[in-house]
Design a protein around this motif. Sequence first.
Motif, PDB file in Angstrom:
ATOM      1  N   SER A 251       0.824  -1.203   0.000  1.00  0.00           N
ATOM      2  CA  SER A 251       0.000   0.000   0.000  1.00  0.00           C
ATOM      3  C   SER A 251       0.860   1.255   0.000  1.00  0.00           C
ATOM      4  O   SER A 251       0.635   2.182  -0.784  1.00  0.00           O
ATOM      5  N   LEU A 252       1.864   1.285   0.873  1.00  0.00           N
ATOM      6  CA  LEU A 252       2.691   2.482   1.027  1.00  0.00           C
ATOM      7  C   LEU A 252       3.696   2.660  -0.107  1.00  0.00           C
ATOM      8  O   LEU A 252       4.123   3.774  -0.394  1.00  0.00           O
ATOM      9  N   LEU A 253       4.079   1.560  -0.759  1.00  0.00           N
ATOM     10  CA  LEU A 253       5.027   1.652  -1.876  1.00  0.00           C
ATOM     11  C   LEU A 253       4.336   1.921  -3.207  1.00  0.00           C
ATOM     12  O   LEU A 253       4.999   2.265  -4.192  1.00  0.00           O
ATOM     13  N   PHE A 254       3.006   1.784  -3.244  1.00  0.00           N
ATOM     14  CA  PHE A 254       2.270   1.902  -4.502  1.00  0.00           C
ATOM     15  C   PHE A 254       2.552   3.237  -5.199  1.00  0.00           C
ATOM     16  O   PHE A 254       2.927   3.266  -6.376  1.00  0.00           O
ATOM     17  N   ASP A 255       2.380   4.346  -4.492  1.00  0.00           N
ATOM     18  CA  ASP A 255       2.590   5.663  -5.100  1.00  0.00           C
ATOM     19  C   ASP A 255       4.059   5.959  -5.376  1.00  0.00           C
ATOM     20  O   ASP A 255       4.375   6.871  -6.140  1.00  0.00           O
ATOM     21  N   GLN A 256       4.954   5.205  -4.732  1.00  0.00           N
ATOM     22  CA  GLN A 256       6.380   5.425  -4.976  1.00  0.00           C
ATOM     23  C   GLN A 256       6.842   4.790  -6.291  1.00  0.00           C
ATOM     24  O   GLN A 256       7.953   5.038  -6.746  1.00  0.00           O
ATOM     25  N   GLU A 257       6.000   3.963  -6.876  1.00  0.00           N
ATOM     26  CA  GLU A 257       6.299   3.314  -8.163  1.00  0.00           C
ATOM     27  C   GLU A 257       7.547   2.429  -8.104  1.00  0.00           C
ATOM     28  O   GLU A 257       8.294   2.315  -9.076  1.00  0.00           O
ATOM     29  N   VAL A 258       7.764   1.831  -6.950  1.00  0.00           N
ATOM     30  CA  VAL A 258       8.844   0.852  -6.802  1.00  0.00           C
ATOM     31  C   VAL A 258       8.286  -0.356  -6.065  1.00  0.00           C
ATOM     32  O   VAL A 258       7.256  -0.271  -5.395  1.00  0.00           O
ATOM     33  N   ASP A 259       8.973  -1.494  -6.188  1.00  0.00           N
ATOM     34  CA  ASP A 259       8.498  -2.696  -5.512  1.00  0.00           C
ATOM     35  C   ASP A 259       9.303  -2.949  -4.240  1.00  0.00           C
ATOM     36  O   ASP A 259      10.237  -2.220  -3.905  1.00  0.00           O
ATOM     37  N   ARG A 260       8.938  -4.012  -3.554  1.00  0.00           N
ATOM     38  CA  ARG A 260       9.571  -4.303  -2.269  1.00  0.00           C
ATOM     39  C   ARG A 260      11.023  -4.726  -2.432  1.00  0.00           C
ATOM     40  O   ARG A 260      11.812  -4.637  -1.488  1.00  0.00           O
ATOM     41  N   GLU A 261      11.408  -5.164  -3.614  1.00  0.00           N
ATOM     42  CA  GLU A 261      12.807  -5.542  -3.835  1.00  0.00           C
ATOM     43  C   GLU A 261      13.727  -4.335  -3.658  1.00  0.00           C
ATOM     44  O   GLU A 261      14.760  -4.413  -2.983  1.00  0.00           O
ATOM     45  N   LEU A 262      13.359  -3.211  -4.273  1.00  0.00           N
ATOM     46  CA  LEU A 262      14.175  -2.004  -4.143  1.00  0.00           C
ATOM     47  C   LEU A 262      14.159  -1.484  -2.713  1.00  0.00           C
ATOM     48  O   LEU A 262      15.188  -1.013  -2.194  1.00  0.00           O
ATOM     49  N   TYR A 263      12.998  -1.560  -2.074  1.00  0.00           N
ATOM     50  CA  TYR A 263      12.856  -1.121  -0.683  1.00  0.00           C
ATOM     51  C   TYR A 263      13.737  -1.960   0.245  1.00  0.00           C
ATOM     52  O   TYR A 263      14.543  -1.422   1.022  1.00  0.00           O
ATOM     53  N   ASN A 264      13.605  -3.283   0.161  1.00  0.00           N
ATOM     54  CA  ASN A 264      14.364  -4.156   1.060  1.00  0.00           C
ATOM     55  C   ASN A 264      15.864  -4.104   0.782  1.00  0.00           C
ATOM     56  O   ASN A 264      16.678  -4.203   1.705  1.00  0.00           O
ATOM     57  N   ARG A 265      16.230  -3.939  -0.497  1.00  0.00           N
ATOM     58  CA  ARG A 265      17.652  -3.904  -0.843  1.00  0.00           C
ATOM     59  C   ARG A 265      18.362  -2.765  -0.116  1.00  0.00           C
ATOM     60  O   ARG A 265      19.462  -2.947   0.427  1.00  0.00           O
ATOM     61  N   GLN A 266      17.751  -1.583  -0.105  1.00  0.00           N
ATOM     62  CA  GLN A 266      18.384  -0.442   0.562  1.00  0.00           C
ATOM     63  C   GLN A 266      18.673  -0.766   2.020  1.00  0.00           C
ATOM     64  O   GLN A 266      19.763  -0.505   2.528  1.00  0.00           O
TER      65      GLN A 266
END
Length: 601
Positions: A251-266
């Motif tokens: 839900s929170l990543l939807f508007d960021q136009e990225v998936d959880r892979e990019l989020y978790n990688r950081q």
Amino acid sequence: MQKRSEVKVEETWDLTPLFESEQLFEEAIEALLTKASDIEQEFKGKIKSAQDAVNVITAYQTLYEALIPVGTYSSLSLSEDQTNDESQLRSAKVGQNFSKISAQLSFITSELLLLDEAVLTEAKGLAPQFEHYIDNLIKKKPYQLHPEAEKALAAFGTTFDAPYGLYNTTKLVDIKFDNFEVNGQSFPLSYNSFEGDWELESDTEIRRAAFAAFSNKLRDYQNTTAKTYDTHLKIEKTDSDLRGYDSIFDSLLFDQEVDRELYNRQIDLITKELAPHMRRYAKLLQKEHGLDKITFADLKISLDPTYEPKISIEESRKYMNDGLSILGEDYQNMLDRSFEERWIDFAQNEGKSTGAFCSSPYGKHPYILISWTSRMNEVFVLAHELGHAGHFYIAQKEQNIFNSRPSLYFIEAPSTMNEMLMANHLLSNSSDARFKRWVISTIIARTYYHNFVTHLLEAAYQRKVYEIIDGGGSVNASILNKLKREVLEDFWGDTVEITEGAELTWMRQPHYYMGLYPYTYSAGLTIATQVSQRILNEGEPAVQDWLKVLKAGGTKSPVELAKMAGVDITTEKPLKDTIAYIGSLIDQLEALSEELAVENV
């Protein structure tokens, strides 16, 4: 700490370009309410064709552009002094009216999404300027609720935003810090003085005493603050569930136009691979300051505090012009205007929001809040916020209001880019070993520590919190303290003693009320580091690529924007290269420290 009425006017921002008088502000609110009612009457239940869609979006665009200065004026007035009763009531009034307007106009999205996609495609052909807006609408269709449900949720807008307001009221109005004493001498303490001065204080006894006093006062408010935060989290979770997202993260990543892979990688890669470099930096701080041990309360100190110059506001202007001149004449004009036209609020006063931020209302010029301490690190903070200002100053010239703002994932790239450009400029203008060490240590202590450590560890902690909430749990002060301490201990290992009170740092960060925001600092700085190296090596062609990125605003995804600048964030290479670059800077600090130690023998 001075009251707002006591500070120098020339150190405050000028809000009159938004509204010259309170009467004009009030008239603007009334005009908005009338316009919203007119749109509802003209279009509700009547959006049937592609031309109807274009007409209603055009009407909404006009209203949206008029909403921005009203919301900005209310927000900035409160940010400059949260204790001001008039500002508190003005903000509440704006919130109530905006919720009313939002509920009134919720039919626009609902009715547009009831149209056949072919009709919406036709509308894009009739009005290409709305293509991005319509595409984003279509993406949200799977998560759209019944029109009446959307209207009801919109009407609760102010109520749903209440936890953030409660957090700020607790933090900036209710918490009153007592003076603290060291060797019989009394020192004043406040949120801004701690984060702007005492946390950076070179005298170890004073610094650690300030940290203890600051933490002790936070502890008195930990349960109320935790309950406020838990309420905010429950609102986010409920919204995610109602709309049918797989998880609160999606839900929170939807508007960021990225998936959880990019989020978790950081989070995962930095926690694992940056930690050894930063532990070396912590040991270097301990050695240079002759500390018996290095604690969490010592991590913000300068490597060479006796060398750090005091910088006036006017001197900071010269640093901005010199360090950022590579971005061209138009950018420099923007920098000059920011000082001459009082876009920046430098003053330190009671009730002022902590930290620094930039607000860029569409159709107006940007505004920057900062509490100026005359420390050199503030030059980097100001460059950072002017990076946001320059981004939107450029984007808004090129894009309409729907297209000007990029994904949150990318939002910190232009700001941290300015910090890197400032560092490059300073390093290129001196070969003196002590000066070079001071500049590099400032890059580490300010740019990378703040964005790659402080905010990244906030993100690692935040992820743990959301995992609990996503699983149907709740959080309280004890749980939040435990999670924060675990994250800090995991990153710093045995190198740094996690001081009692360090676990309370979750109480200091407003970003937790802004979704998955903290991790985006490291994401933006990863892009900025790589592009700044391109600029160093390639010069003008790389600068022009970067300016094209700024002009693109929000018309492209973060992956596309990064690619325009020559960086492929679909792979882990940019992040690994950036971590390696940080390691090389710490190598240089260690070598320069050895060199200076030999010279001083």
